[in-house]
Design a protein around this motif. Structure first.
Motif, PDB file in Angstrom:
ATOM      1  N   PHE A  57      38.768  40.046  48.302  1.00  0.00           N
ATOM      2  CA  PHE A  57      40.359  39.581  48.401  1.00  0.00           C
ATOM      3  C   PHE A  57      40.735  39.199  49.626  1.00  0.00           C
ATOM      4  CE2 PHE A  57      44.358  40.978  49.969  1.00  0.00           C
ATOM      5  CZ  PHE A  57      45.200  40.570  49.164  1.00  0.00           C
ATOM      6  N   LEU A  58      40.099  39.447  50.571  1.00  0.00           N
ATOM      7  CA  LEU A  58      40.696  38.534  52.008  1.00  0.00           C
ATOM      8  C   LEU A  58      40.217  37.199  51.948  1.00  0.00           C
ATOM      9  CD1 LEU A  58      40.024  41.776  54.521  1.00  0.00           C
ATOM     10  CD2 LEU A  58      42.145  40.648  53.657  1.00  0.00           C
ATOM     11  N   ALA A  59      38.881  37.132  51.348  1.00  0.00           N
ATOM     12  CA  ALA A  59      38.311  35.834  51.417  1.00  0.00           C
ATOM     13  C   ALA A  59      39.038  34.651  50.575  1.00  0.00           C
ATOM     14  CB  ALA A  59      37.036  35.538  51.006  1.00  0.00           C
ATOM     15  N   PHE A  60      39.693  35.500  49.422  1.00  0.00           N
ATOM     16  CA  PHE A  60      40.618  34.729  48.481  1.00  0.00           C
ATOM     17  C   PHE A  60      40.246  33.642  47.803  1.00  0.00           C
ATOM     18  CE2 PHE A  60      44.688  33.298  46.879  1.00  0.00           C
ATOM     19  CZ  PHE A  60      45.560  34.521  46.790  1.00  0.00           C
ATOM     20  N   GLY A  61      38.894  33.568  47.573  1.00  0.00           N
ATOM     21  CA  GLY A  61      38.290  32.292  46.785  1.00  0.00           C
ATOM     22  C   GLY A  61      38.096  31.131  47.827  1.00  0.00           C
ATOM     23  N   MET A  62      38.448  31.093  48.806  1.00  0.00           N
ATOM     24  CA  MET A  62      38.655  29.893  49.786  1.00  0.00           C
ATOM     25  C   MET A  62      37.082  29.277  50.323  1.00  0.00           C
ATOM     26  SD  MET A  62      41.360  28.706  50.621  1.00  0.00           S
ATOM     27  CE  MET A  62      42.997  28.952  49.877  1.00  0.00           C
ATOM     28  N   GLU A  63      36.175  29.879  50.218  1.00  0.00           N
ATOM     29  CA  GLU A  63      34.795  29.173  50.213  1.00  0.00           C
ATOM     30  C   GLU A  63      34.445  28.346  49.230  1.00  0.00           C
ATOM     31  OE1 GLU A  63      30.558  30.991  51.829  1.00  0.00           O
ATOM     32  OE2 GLU A  63      31.277  31.610  49.734  1.00  0.00           O
ATOM     33  N   THR A  64      34.481  28.768  47.919  1.00  0.00           N
ATOM     34  CA  THR A  64      34.389  27.587  47.024  1.00  0.00           C
ATOM     35  C   THR A  64      35.361  26.406  46.984  1.00  0.00           C
ATOM     36  OG1 THR A  64      33.367  29.511  45.513  1.00  0.00           O
ATOM     37  CG2 THR A  64      34.303  27.476  44.325  1.00  0.00           C
ATOM     38  N   MET A 236      45.501  23.949  46.744  1.00  0.00           N
ATOM     39  CA  MET A 236      44.263  24.705  46.896  1.00  0.00           C
ATOM     40  C   MET A 236      44.205  26.114  46.442  1.00  0.00           C
ATOM     41  SD  MET A 236      43.052  23.289  50.709  1.00  0.00           S
ATOM     42  CE  MET A 236      41.738  24.328  51.138  1.00  0.00           C
ATOM     43  N   LEU A 237      45.529  26.795  46.773  1.00  0.00           N
ATOM     44  CA  LEU A 237      45.815  28.241  46.398  1.00  0.00           C
ATOM     45  C   LEU A 237      45.584  28.313  44.810  1.00  0.00           C
ATOM     46  CD1 LEU A 237      48.296  29.385  48.749  1.00  0.00           C
ATOM     47  CD2 LEU A 237      45.982  29.955  48.674  1.00  0.00           C
ATOM     48  N   SER A 238      46.145  27.158  44.135  1.00  0.00           N
ATOM     49  CA  SER A 238      46.211  27.040  42.590  1.00  0.00           C
ATOM     50  C   SER A 238      44.804  27.032  42.167  1.00  0.00           C
ATOM     51  CB  SER A 238      47.063  25.926  42.283  1.00  0.00           C
ATOM     52  OG  SER A 238      46.858  25.680  40.853  1.00  0.00           O
ATOM     53  N   TYR A 239      43.907  26.372  42.967  1.00  0.00           N
ATOM     54  CA  TYR A 239      42.456  26.487  42.492  1.00  0.00           C
ATOM     55  C   TYR A 239      41.955  27.751  43.000  1.00  0.00           C
ATOM     56  CZ  TYR A 239      37.682  24.910  42.497  1.00  0.00           C
ATOM     57  OH  TYR A 239      36.229  24.469  42.205  1.00  0.00           O
ATOM     58  N   SER A 240      42.241  28.417  43.964  1.00  0.00           N
ATOM     59  CA  SER A 240      41.485  29.439  44.518  1.00  0.00           C
ATOM     60  C   SER A 240      41.778  30.633  43.736  1.00  0.00           C
ATOM     61  CB  SER A 240      41.772  29.547  45.940  1.00  0.00           C
ATOM     62  OG  SER A 240      42.841  29.988  46.179  1.00  0.00           O
ATOM     63  N   TRP A 241      42.992  31.030  43.248  1.00  0.00           N
ATOM     64  CA  TRP A 241      43.277  32.280  42.824  1.00  0.00           C
ATOM     65  C   TRP A 241      42.445  32.601  41.719  1.00  0.00           C
ATOM     66  CZ3 TRP A 241      45.094  34.049  38.225  1.00  0.00           C
ATOM     67  CH2 TRP A 241      45.727  33.051  37.414  1.00  0.00           C
ATOM     68  N   PRO A 242      42.114  31.787  40.602  1.00  0.00           N
ATOM     69  CA  PRO A 242      41.179  32.031  39.583  1.00  0.00           C
ATOM     70  C   PRO A 242      39.591  32.424  40.181  1.00  0.00           C
ATOM     71  CG  PRO A 242      42.510  30.206  38.816  1.00  0.00           C
ATOM     72  CD  PRO A 242      42.627  30.523  40.312  1.00  0.00           C
ATOM     73  N   VAL A 243      39.502  31.644  41.255  1.00  0.00           N
ATOM     74  CA  VAL A 243      38.236  31.908  41.870  1.00  0.00           C
ATOM     75  C   VAL A 243      38.144  33.344  42.517  1.00  0.00           C
ATOM     76  CG1 VAL A 243      36.594  31.164  43.719  1.00  0.00           C
ATOM     77  CG2 VAL A 243      37.663  29.521  42.212  1.00  0.00           C
ATOM     78  N   VAL A 245      39.855  36.057  41.666  1.00  0.00           N
ATOM     79  CA  VAL A 245      39.868  36.900  40.540  1.00  0.00           C
ATOM     80  C   VAL A 245      38.495  37.161  40.047  1.00  0.00           C
ATOM     81  CG1 VAL A 245      40.853  37.731  38.332  1.00  0.00           C
ATOM     82  CG2 VAL A 245      42.460  36.566  39.909  1.00  0.00           C
ATOM     83  N   ALA A 246      37.669  35.919  39.773  1.00  0.00           N
ATOM     84  CA  ALA A 246      36.529  35.633  39.297  1.00  0.00           C
ATOM     85  C   ALA A 246      35.565  36.756  40.253  1.00  0.00           C
ATOM     86  CB  ALA A 246      35.966  34.496  39.194  1.00  0.00           C
ATOM     87  N   ASN A 247      35.916  36.200  41.647  1.00  0.00           N
ATOM     88  CA  ASN A 247      34.998  36.937  42.702  1.00  0.00           C
ATOM     89  C   ASN A 247      35.331  38.491  42.674  1.00  0.00           C
ATOM     90  OD1 ASN A 247      33.779  34.377  43.375  1.00  0.00           O
ATOM     91  ND2 ASN A 247      34.781  34.104  44.933  1.00  0.00           N
ATOM     92  N   PHE A 248      36.600  38.903  42.449  1.00  0.00           N
ATOM     93  CA  PHE A 248      36.894  40.151  42.582  1.00  0.00           C
ATOM     94  C   PHE A 248      36.253  40.848  41.202  1.00  0.00           C
ATOM     95  CE2 PHE A 248      39.946  43.888  42.234  1.00  0.00           C
ATOM     96  CZ  PHE A 248      39.896  44.090  43.613  1.00  0.00           C
ATOM     97  N   SER A 249      36.183  40.216  40.104  1.00  0.00           N
ATOM     98  CA  SER A 249      35.696  40.887  39.080  1.00  0.00           C
ATOM     99  C   SER A 249      34.194  41.141  39.136  1.00  0.00           C
ATOM    100  CB  SER A 249      36.079  39.957  37.832  1.00  0.00           C
ATOM    101  OG  SER A 249      37.446  39.825  37.937  1.00  0.00           O
ATOM    102  N   PHE A 250      33.728  40.026  39.785  1.00  0.00           N
ATOM    103  CA  PHE A 250      32.349  40.062  40.175  1.00  0.00           C
ATOM    104  C   PHE A 250      31.779  41.534  40.784  1.00  0.00           C
ATOM    105  CE2 PHE A 250      29.079  39.087  43.367  1.00  0.00           C
ATOM    106  CZ  PHE A 250      27.872  39.282  42.768  1.00  0.00           C
ATOM    107  N   THR A 378      38.627  26.608  36.578  1.00  0.00           N
ATOM    108  CA  THR A 378      38.312  27.794  37.194  1.00  0.00           C
ATOM    109  C   THR A 378      38.799  29.098  36.456  1.00  0.00           C
ATOM    110  OG1 THR A 378      40.014  27.734  38.714  1.00  0.00           O
ATOM    111  CG2 THR A 378      37.726  27.021  39.403  1.00  0.00           C
ATOM    112  N   ARG A 379      39.709  28.862  35.512  1.00  0.00           N
ATOM    113  CA  ARG A 379      40.210  30.176  34.649  1.00  0.00           C
ATOM    114  C   ARG A 379      39.426  30.493  34.021  1.00  0.00           C
ATOM    115  NH1 ARG A 379      41.810  25.275  32.211  1.00  0.00           N
ATOM    116  NH2 ARG A 379      41.486  25.322  29.832  1.00  0.00           N
ATOM    117  N   TYR A 380      38.119  29.920  33.361  1.00  0.00           N
ATOM    118  CA  TYR A 380      37.067  30.152  32.706  1.00  0.00           C
ATOM    119  C   TYR A 380      36.349  31.484  33.463  1.00  0.00           C
ATOM    120  CZ  TYR A 380      37.964  27.411  28.709  1.00  0.00           C
ATOM    121  OH  TYR A 380      38.374  26.734  27.433  1.00  0.00           O
ATOM    122  N   GLY A 381      36.268  31.168  34.838  1.00  0.00           N
ATOM    123  CA  GLY A 381      35.490  32.027  35.667  1.00  0.00           C
ATOM    124  C   GLY A 381      36.144  33.190  35.553  1.00  0.00           C
ATOM    125  N   LEU A 382      37.533  33.305  35.698  1.00  0.00           N
ATOM    126  CA  LEU A 382      38.421  34.338  35.690  1.00  0.00           C
ATOM    127  C   LEU A 382      38.159  35.283  34.456  1.00  0.00           C
ATOM    128  CD1 LEU A 382      42.285  34.273  36.487  1.00  0.00           C
ATOM    129  CD2 LEU A 382      41.313  35.823  34.576  1.00  0.00           C
TER     130      LEU A 382
END
Length: 490
Positions: A57-64, A236-243, A245-250, A378-382
């Motif tokens: 959650f804290l990384a917020f998909g920002m690395e990808t 960037m946040l629009s791109y990152s939030w599905p990432v 959720v995907a990371n969080f789900s992982f 990235t929604r597909y990752g979600l």
């Protein structure tokens, strides 16, 4: 230098430092499982499971997102860096403001062992809140090192973190008790505050190691400018939030079992056994993580190449061979690997082949997932990781009460295998890559058969298991020898 050699070189450097660090860290499991009974080690597994969820959650998909926008906004890399770090910094401050006033209720929620004093658990929670924030601040500086092609500094800092953590653990668990017991110089001082067998020293060691790493990243942090481009950040946040959720789900797939087990099985011993045996399976996951560290920036950098799809398929071929061989090798030597954990934990060895095949599936999924990252879908990752998370929750809740940690191991395998299949099917529809499915399936199915024979039929016999491993590896080499020779000549 050929594309294959360049990729292999980058991955080797990241891989060696990652594997070396994690392997050294793994040896601590041997120390922990001898220093602490399963019921206490369960607290360790449970707390780190919660930390993993919150880390995502804290990384917020920002690395990808950082890697993607370096490629997408190549003319404005500094702004991408500022936005990426700034987003994480703001999120962590909000996180602290939302959690620090509620330490007591949070502690009661995560507590699994009534025998552990409440104040100890409160201290554990405080340590972990600090660890989470400090580690989050390190994410983008480390990503910058990878993007700038500086694997040497990246690896060195990771190793400093690991050696600091290990050194402090050895001091608290072995050295200080020895000094006190044998009345060596300083014994009286240490005796005045030291608590033998206190699990909190493990968490305190982690916090100190994280702070040391952050301090060593100050040169990279000094490069952050306190300016945020609001328009780009929104994009960037629009791109990152599905990432995210995907990371969080992982992370749910990876850690929810360690949170749910003590909720359904009141005896924390089961969680301790499951967590310790899971550490044996981590060797395959190390390779997967090392591959991801080298692969993600490499894949993005090759996205505009004419033959990018062929390159991705080629890398997949040899990734599958590598993970299949590692899978077989670990199971062939399970009778040796089991000595890395205490004998009181061996009753859970049956989860290891299931967890290993789950990690194999996860590695292939990570390789496949490049399609939705490159195509900005990235929604597909979600969707995919969401399916995995739902399967994890449903299977654990349904079967833990009856089958305990074996249900968790099967749930992990089913979730990752399902994610792998879904990513391939949707990827071929939306961003086709010419993977060699028949060849890859041959290696995967062959590895499953050999592991079944080694573990179940031949009862973990070392000689037979390693004989099968040699045959499998030799067969793979003979089948691939021309391609390997061609790569080495380039």
């Amino acid at each position: 230098m050929s594309t294959a050699k360049k990729f292999a070189g980058q991955t080797a450097v990241y891989g060696l430092t990652t594997i070396a660090g994690r392997t050294l860290n793994f040896f601590l499991t041997s120390l922990y499982t001898r220093a602490y009974p399963p019921s206490v080690y369960a607290i360790f597994g449970n707390m780190f499971a919660w930390a993993s969820l919150l880390n995502a959650f804290l990384a917020f998909g920002m690395e990808t997102t950082y890697f993607r926008y370096l490629n997408k906004r190549a003319d404005d890399k500094q702004t991408v860096y500022n936005n990426s770090f700034g987003a994480i910094f703001i999120i962590t401050i909000i996180f602290l403001l939302a959690t620090l006033p509620f330490i007591g209720p949070i502690t009661n929620w995560v507590r699994i062992d009534a025998k552990t004093p409440a104040q100890d658990y409160i201290n554990y929670t405080r340590y972990f809140l600090a660890i989470l924030v400090v580690d989050a601040w390190c994410v983008i500086p480390f990503a910058r090192l990878r993007a700038d092609g500086r694997p040497g500094r990246y690896g060195l800092l990771k190793l400093v973190n690991i050696f600091t953590f290990i050194g402090l653990n050895l001091a608290f668990i072995i050295v200080l008790p020895y000094i006190i017991e044998h009345q060596l110089p300083g014994a009286e001082f240490f005796k005045s505050w030291f608590r033998p067998g206190w699990l909190g020293y493990v968490f305190l060691s982690n916090l100190i190691a994280s702070v040391v790493t952050l301090l060593l990243l100050l040169p990279e942090l000094a490069g952050v400018k306190p300016r945020i481009d609001k328009a780009m950040l929104a994009e960037m946040l629009s791109y990152s939030w599905p990432v995210l959720v995907a990371n969080f789900s992982f992370i749910i797939n990876e850690n929810l079992d360690k949170i749910l087990l003590p909720k359904f099985i009141k005896n924390p011993t089961d969680l301790g056994i499951y967590s310790a045996c899971g550490k044996i399976a981590i060797f395959l996951n190390l390779f997967v993580q090392a591959f991801r560290l080298g692969a993600e920036p490499f894949f993005f950098s090759k996205a505009k190449d004419k033959n990018a799809g062929t390159t991705y398929a080629f890398i997949m071929d040899y990734f599958v061979i590598a993970v299949a061989v590692i899978f077989v090798a670990l199971m062939a030597n399970i009778e040796l690997l089991k000595y890395f954990i205490g004998p009181s934990y061996w009753s859970g060895l049956g989860v290891v082949p299931l967890l290993l095949f789950g990690y194999l599936s996860l590695g292939i999924y990570m390789n496949l997932s490049i399609w939705y990252k490159l195509s900005d879908q990235t929604r597909y990752g979600l969707y995919i990781s969401g399916v995995g998370a739902v399967l994890t929750v449903v299977l654990n809740v349904a079967f833990i009460p009856k089958y305990s940690y074996m249900a968790s191991a099967w749930a992990s395998l089913v979730a990752y295998a399902s994610m792998m299949v879904l990513s391939y099917l949707w990827g071929q529809k939306n961003y086709p890559i010419p993977y060699n499915i028949k060849k890859n399936l041959t290696y995967i199915v062959s590895s499953i058969i050999i592991v079944f024979l080694s573990f179940s039929v031949f009862k973990r016999n070392l000689f037979i298991g390693n004989g099968l491993l040699v045959l499998f590896a030799a067969g793979a080499f003979l089948a691939e020898r021309r391609q390997i020779s061609s790569i080495l000549k380039k």
